[in-house]
Design an enzyme around this catalytic site. Structure first.
Site, short mmCIF file in Angstrom:
data_model
loop_
_atom_site.label_atom_id
_atom_site.label_comp_id
_atom_site.label_asym_id
_atom_site.label_seq_id
_atom_site.Cartn_x
_atom_site.Cartn_y
_atom_site.Cartn_z
CB SER A 26 -0.95 -0.04 1.20
OG SER A 26 -1.95 0.94 1.09
CG ASP A 180 -6.27 -2.44 -4.27
OD1 ASP A 180 -6.67 -1.35 -3.81
OD2 ASP A 180 -5.08 -2.82 -4.17
CG HIS A 210 -5.78 -1.81 -0.47
ND1 HIS A 210 -4.77 -1.58 -1.37
CD2 HIS A 210 -5.42 -1.18 0.68
CE1 HIS A 210 -3.84 -0.84 -0.79
NE2 HIS A 210 -4.21 -0.59 0.45
#
Length: 250
Positions: A26, A180, A210
């Site tokens: 991320s 995501d 995600h």
């Protein structure tokens, strides 16, 4: 700075200088990519063996790419939250959130300049079948752009680095998830790396979302896709150097 300090003192940590890998997921994937680019071409430091980018966020020019439209309300990262977080990281506030979401935070001429790298045209058609509506390019005011112009700097948005930097990057592992908003950031960076002759191992979780790696066996949560993604990451870590592969998960 931390990575450079580590690399300069690598013998103190009893680490093999030929086996150093940077990794992040991320926002951490953003940092890992930026670190790899910063170290590219440095002759005074050991060369990185590889970079591992797990559903990374790599650009802030376009929050209307197919993955942003398709997954705008999918946990754990909503489209609005993604824009909110990057503005907080940049300025400590999100006062220009509406402009960023609609795409009126970057001048048209700059968008067109980077369109060779940040464009839905570079996303394979199979990733648009769940829905995608092209957006009209919007211009922005000088005042708004002044507050977010660092979005055009590669150390904040690594997808915008010049080819000369991309060509010097180490072998890469990129993991993306279908559900995501950041999926297309990873796909676009994969294309940039491949177009510049870099070795890329790509693993896509068609049933992933995600944050799924972090939730693997966490507080009772267990997602098979998360375990598969983690296992593939570990497999990449353990395999011999300089083997090119392409992985696509079903």
């Amino acid at each position: 700075s931390a990575t450079i300090h580590f690399m300069k003192n690598i013998e103190h940590y009893d680490v093999d200088p030929g086996n150093v890998i940077v990794c992040g997921d991320s926002a951490g994937g953003n940092l890992a990519a930026a670190v790899s680019q910063t170290l590219a071409g440095r002759s005074d430091l050991p060369k990185l063996r590889a970079q591992i980018l797990i559903y990374p966020g790599l650009q802030a020019l376009d929050f209307n790419l197919p993955s942003y439209q398709q997954n705008r309300g999918v946990p754990l990262l909503f489209r609005e939250r993604a824009a909110f977080y990057v503005l907080q990281y940049l300025n400590g506030n999100a006062s220009n959130l509406d402009e960023v979401l609609e795409g009126s935070h970057i001048p048209i001429d700059i968008k067109l300049n980077y369109r060779k790298w940040v464009s839905p045209d570079n996303i394979p058609e199979k990733f648009k079948v769940r829905g995608y509506k092209p957006r009209v390019l919007l211009d922005c005011t000088t005042e708004i752009y002044e507050t977010v112009k660092r979005f055009c700097e590669p150390n904040l948005c690594p997808l915008l680095a010049e080819d000369a930097i991309i060509q010097q990057l180490p072998e890469s592992f990129i993991l993306t998830c279908e559900y995501d908003v950041l999926r297309d950031d990873g796909l676009l960076y994969k294309k940039r790396l491949e177009d510049n002759g870099a070795q890329v191992t790509w693993y896509h979780l068609e049933d992933g979302f995600h944050g799924i790696i972090s939730l693997n066996d966490y507080c009772g949560f267990l997602f098979p896709a998360g375990k598969r993604g983690l296992d593939r990451t570990v497999k990449f870590l353990k395999r011999p150097i300089n083997q090119l592969s392409l992985c696509f998960s079903h």
